[in-house]
Design an enzyme around this catalytic site. Structure first.
Site, PDB file in Angstrom:
ATOM      1  N   ASN A   9      31.236  45.835  68.444  1.00 45.97           N
ATOM      2  CA  ASN A   9      29.774  45.785  68.537  1.00 45.97           C
ATOM      3  C   ASN A   9      29.392  44.506  69.262  1.00 45.97           C
ATOM      4  OD1 ASN A   9      27.031  45.664  68.180  1.00 45.97           O
ATOM      5  ND2 ASN A   9      27.078  45.520  65.944  1.00 45.97           N
ATOM      6  N   TRP A  10      28.985  44.662  70.507  1.00 48.17           N
ATOM      7  CA  TRP A  10      28.702  43.479  71.328  1.00 48.17           C
ATOM      8  C   TRP A  10      27.372  42.811  70.972  1.00 48.17           C
ATOM      9  CZ3 TRP A  10      30.224  44.550  77.150  1.00 48.17           C
ATOM     10  CH2 TRP A  10      31.552  44.993  77.204  1.00 48.17           C
ATOM     11  N   LYS A  11      26.585  43.488  70.165  1.00 47.67           N
ATOM     12  CA  LYS A  11      25.251  42.972  69.795  1.00 47.67           C
ATOM     13  C   LYS A  11      24.485  42.574  71.071  1.00 47.67           C
ATOM     14  CE  LYS A  11      27.019  41.803  65.276  1.00 47.67           C
ATOM     15  NZ  LYS A  11      26.929  40.990  64.074  1.00 47.67           N
ATOM     16  N   HIS A  95      22.650  49.257  61.236  1.00 45.72           N
ATOM     17  CA  HIS A  95      23.320  47.957  61.154  1.00 45.72           C
ATOM     18  C   HIS A  95      22.439  47.000  60.346  1.00 45.72           C
ATOM     19  CE1 HIS A  95      24.978  44.088  62.296  1.00 45.72           C
ATOM     20  NE2 HIS A  95      26.084  44.740  62.575  1.00 45.72           N
ATOM     21  N   GLU A  97      21.542  44.106  60.841  1.00 47.98           N
ATOM     22  CA  GLU A  97      20.535  43.373  61.633  1.00 47.98           C
ATOM     23  C   GLU A  97      19.331  44.268  61.926  1.00 47.98           C
ATOM     24  OE1 GLU A  97      23.456  42.146  64.500  1.00 47.98           O
ATOM     25  OE2 GLU A  97      24.362  40.953  62.901  1.00 47.98           O
ATOM     26  N   GLU A 167      29.775  47.027  55.790  1.00 49.88           N
ATOM     27  CA  GLU A 167      29.593  45.670  56.310  1.00 49.88           C
ATOM     28  C   GLU A 167      28.780  44.862  55.305  1.00 49.88           C
ATOM     29  OE1 GLU A 167      30.065  45.376  60.859  1.00 49.88           O
ATOM     30  OE2 GLU A 167      27.973  45.737  60.421  1.00 49.88           O
ATOM     31  N   GLY A 173      29.095  37.486  60.580  1.00 49.25           N
ATOM     32  CA  GLY A 173      28.828  36.284  61.355  1.00 49.25           C
ATOM     33  C   GLY A 173      28.994  34.991  60.576  1.00 49.25           C
ATOM     34  N   SER A 212      33.163  39.526  59.983  1.00 45.62           N
ATOM     35  CA  SER A 212      34.109  38.448  60.270  1.00 45.62           C
ATOM     36  C   SER A 212      35.552  38.919  60.395  1.00 45.62           C
ATOM     37  CB  SER A 212      33.983  37.327  59.215  1.00 45.62           C
ATOM     38  OG  SER A 212      32.694  36.752  59.269  1.00 45.62           O
ATOM     39  N   GLY A 233      32.444  42.227  65.377  1.00 41.87           N
ATOM     40  CA  GLY A 233      31.341  41.571  66.087  1.00 41.87           C
ATOM     41  C   GLY A 233      31.879  40.486  67.011  1.00 41.87           C
TER      42      GLY A 233
END
Ligand code: 13P
Length: 252
Positions: A9-11, A95, A97, A167, A173, A212, A233
């Site tokens: 997931n490149w965000k 997700h 976020e 997650e 992160g 992570s 991530g």
């Protein structure tokens, strides 16, 4: 045994040219293995360029989000038919976020899951508890609610198309991944919940872990039979780390 599933997931990272060079590096280094499925989720704007590069390679494309509607007056949104058109196979939905920064509810997420399946795309549904929820022993209740509402209205046969990504929010992160035991316990709970509600054999559910994941901790995570892969991530933004994680998925 289910194939291991590794998703990057490149965000909100990488311009189009940076995305192209990352994909080229991954393609150069990666030796495809039948036991592993590798997927990348660049930003919407990089999807066309990345799609051209991964076309006719074993690497599949995912979107990081979708609108639940097919078309219309939804300024700034991207629809499932558009994602199919650009070559996506998968769509990450819910997700943390999206939930916590952009206020997506389980009801919004449920609409997206249905929309994605309707257009023959495959959802990767993210669930996970916040730190304070874990600390107050609410992890299973939170996950249960996310699954119950997020998957509402699905039929048993839909589950062959669905991946659940566990997650934990506190692990995303932060450099503090869940331990194998913590992840395996929640994966086991997700399996038994889905099995009870929809009659799916527990070992037929594909459940991956995110939060992570690194090339240092991936091997021990993959040693658990509960963990069918990883949603990566930060470590997927570096070709060497990402390919290493994919290689570790083949090793055991
Ligand atoms: P990190 O691997 O950077 O913790 O991110 C995990 C994640 O959110 C993947 O979707």
């Amino acid at each position: 045994m289910l194939r291991r599933f590794i998703v990057g997931n490149w965000k909100m990272h990488k311009t189009i040219s940076q995305a192209e060079s990352l994909v080229k590096d991954i393609l150069q280094m990666y030796q495809p293995q039948a036991s592993v499925e590798l997927t990348i989720a660049p930003s919407f704007i990089s999807l066309p360029a990345v799609s051209r590069l991964v076309d006719s390679t074993p690497i599949k494309l995912a979107a990081q989000n979708t609108c639940a509607n097919d078309e219309g007056a939804f300024t700034g949104e991207i629809s499932p038919p558009m994602l199919r058109d650009v070559g996506c196979h998968y769509v990450i939905i819910g997700h943390s976020e999206r939930r916590h920064i952009f206020g997506e509810t389980d009801q919004d997420i449920n609409k997206k899951v249905h929309a994605v399946l309707h257009h023959a795309l495959l959802p990767i549904l993210c669930v996970g508890e916040r730190l304070e929820e874990r600390q107050s022993n609410k992890t299973k209740a939170v996950i249960q609610h996310q699954l119950q509402t997020g998957l509402k209205g699905l039929e048993s046969h839909d589950f062959a198309k669905i991946t659940i990504a566990y997650e934990p929010v506190w692990a995303i992160g932060t450099g503090q991944a869940a331990t194998v035991d913590q992840a395996a316990e929640v994966h086991g709970y997700i399996r038994s919940f889905i099995s009870t509600q929809w009659g799916i054999k527990p070992d037929q559910n594909r459940i991956i872990y995110g939060g992570s994941v690194t090339k240092e901790n991936a091997k021990s995570l993959f040693q658990s039979p509960q963990i069918n892969g990883a949603l990566v991530g930060k470590a997927c933004l570096d070709s060497e780390s990402f390919v290493k994680i994919a290689e570790l998925a083949t090793d055991n």
